[in-house]
Design a protein around this motif. Structure first.
Motif, PDB file in Angstrom:
ATOM      1  N   LEU A 212     -27.349 -28.530  87.486  1.00 43.15           N
ATOM      2  CA  LEU A 212     -28.275 -29.395  88.212  1.00 43.15           C
ATOM      3  C   LEU A 212     -29.605 -28.715  88.514  1.00 43.15           C
ATOM      4  O   LEU A 212     -30.672 -29.254  88.203  1.00 43.15           O
ATOM      5  CB  LEU A 212     -27.627 -29.871  89.519  1.00 43.15           C
ATOM      6  N   ARG A 213     -29.568 -27.529  89.114  1.00 41.83           N
ATOM      7  CA  ARG A 213     -30.818 -26.869  89.501  1.00 41.83           C
ATOM      8  C   ARG A 213     -31.650 -26.451  88.291  1.00 41.83           C
ATOM      9  O   ARG A 213     -32.878 -26.504  88.331  1.00 41.83           O
ATOM     10  CB  ARG A 213     -30.529 -25.659  90.396  1.00 41.83           C
ATOM     11  N   THR A 214     -30.973 -26.034  87.226  1.00 40.65           N
ATOM     12  CA  THR A 214     -31.704 -25.666  86.008  1.00 40.65           C
ATOM     13  C   THR A 214     -32.437 -26.868  85.437  1.00 40.65           C
ATOM     14  O   THR A 214     -33.629 -26.796  85.098  1.00 40.65           O
ATOM     15  CB  THR A 214     -30.739 -25.094  84.958  1.00 40.65           C
ATOM     16  N   TRP A 215     -31.729 -27.998  85.325  1.00 43.37           N
ATOM     17  CA  TRP A 215     -32.344 -29.219  84.786  1.00 43.37           C
ATOM     18  C   TRP A 215     -33.457 -29.730  85.691  1.00 43.37           C
ATOM     19  O   TRP A 215     -34.530 -30.110  85.217  1.00 43.37           O
ATOM     20  CB  TRP A 215     -31.281 -30.299  84.604  1.00 43.37           C
ATOM     21  N   LEU A 216     -33.221 -29.697  86.997  1.00 44.96           N
ATOM     22  CA  LEU A 216     -34.240 -30.175  87.930  1.00 44.96           C
ATOM     23  C   LEU A 216     -35.495 -29.303  87.881  1.00 44.96           C
ATOM     24  O   LEU A 216     -36.618 -29.819  87.910  1.00 44.96           O
ATOM     25  CB  LEU A 216     -33.681 -30.199  89.355  1.00 44.96           C
TER      26      LEU A 216
END
Length: 332
Positions: A212-216
């Motif tokens: 999630l954090r990587t994509w965001l």
């Protein structure tokens, strides 16, 4: 004379939206053309919206203020294509009910009886959206991201004025996105809502899964259409978790900024030290703050310094501490 209808479709994934748009075109008379708009448009002749989003504040305001007619899209294993009350049951291939609805509700004055257009391989529909979407909402960007990082929320949907974007599992911090959704940028209509078990099943099977954090980070940091919360150059910021930077031309600069802010730094001091632009530094800080990768700190927590003497002193102290621990371990 050609007539135009402003038509908006909201709440479906990209594949279903394209399919529905094709079916709508087939149901319109030959002298009527659809003008595909989003729900921020001032005048909407007809709005197709999924039952999941129907009761949201934004959609209800749109229905009251801008939409002339609407159909609520309800997924069903029966009644395919039927319109009962204000509900259109999908998926469907029988266009009879939708064609009749257009004739009765939207085109009562037309002299032409709607003849269904043949659905053949030569039919082409351009459904590409080429507009800036700004959906007025009481929900702030900070609130949206706060919900994204609240584990008790379970599965939630990310969407904007164009429709569904991604499914998020707030507990495991994973995200499922459409396979063909490349080059995505967030805009000011970004929002979130809960996801039912049916939606979770539909949007996890066969979809791409990302951290999630990587994509965001990779999406948010390059979203030029999004207004980020403003940080001030005189503020101090500490990076607690390093983002996973994409391997591109910006990676080197991102790593330098991360290294500075990981110690706790004044934003202006980092900008001057790296000889970077205010925009680039502030974008980094705002993204890191939204994604809860760091926090704003007081001046007494700042460890980063560009003063040569201070740097040398810090290095000397680190060496002294190292040798002190080493001597203690040896019993000297």
């Amino acid at each position: 004379m050609t007539k135009t209808l402003n038509i908006a479709v909201f709440g479906l994934n990209t594949t279903d939206i394209n399919q529905l748009k094709t079916q709508i075109v087939l149901c319109l008379p030959s002298n009527t053309q659809p003008n595909w708009v989003n729900i921020a448009e001032e005048k909407i002749d007809v709005l197709f919206v999924t039952d999941i989003f129907f009761n949201s504040i934004g959609i209800q305001n749109t229905l009251k203020e801008r939409a002339q007619r609407y159909l609520k899209l309800t997924k069903s294993n029966r009644d395919f294509g039927k319109i009962i009350g204000d509900q259109l049951f999908y998926p469907f291939s029988d266009l009879t009910y939708l064609s009749k609805w257009f004739s009765q509700e939207l085109l009562p004055n037309t002299d032409e009886t709607i003849q269904l257009k043949p659905n053949n391989k030569n039919f082409h529909l351009n459904t590409k959206n080429e507009f800036l979407t700004v959906l007025k909402s009481e929900t702030t960007l900070e609130q949206v991201f706060s919900e994204i990082f609240t584990p008790r929320n379970g599965y939630i949907q990310l969407f904007d004025a164009n429709g569904f974007i991604a499914l998020v599992d707030t507990r495991t911090e994973r995200v499922w996105i459409e396979e063909n959704m490349t080059g995505l940028q967030f805009n000011d209509s970004l929002n979130q809502t809960y996801a039912t078990s049916q939606i979770v099943h539909e949007n996890t099977e066969g979809k791409l899964i990302y951290d999630l954090r990587t994509w965001l980070w990779q999406t948010l940091s390059h979203s030029s259409m999004l207004t980020l919360p403003k940080a001030q150059m005189n503020q101090n910021f500490k990076l607690d978790i390093w983002p996973q930077f994409a391997k591109n031309m910006h990676r080197r600069d991102d790593l330098k900024m991360a290294a500075c802010f990981s110690e706790g730094a004044n934003i202006r001091a980092v900008q001057q030290h790296l000889n970077s632009t205010d925009e680039k530094i502030l974008n980094f800080v705002s993204c890191a703050s939204l994604l809860q990768l760091g926090r704003f700190i007081e001046s007494d927590e700042v460890k980063f310094s560009t003063d040569i003497n201070q740097i040398q002193m810090n290095q000397t102290n680190k060496l002294r501490n190292f040798f002190g621990k080493f001597r203690k371990k040896l019993g000297l």
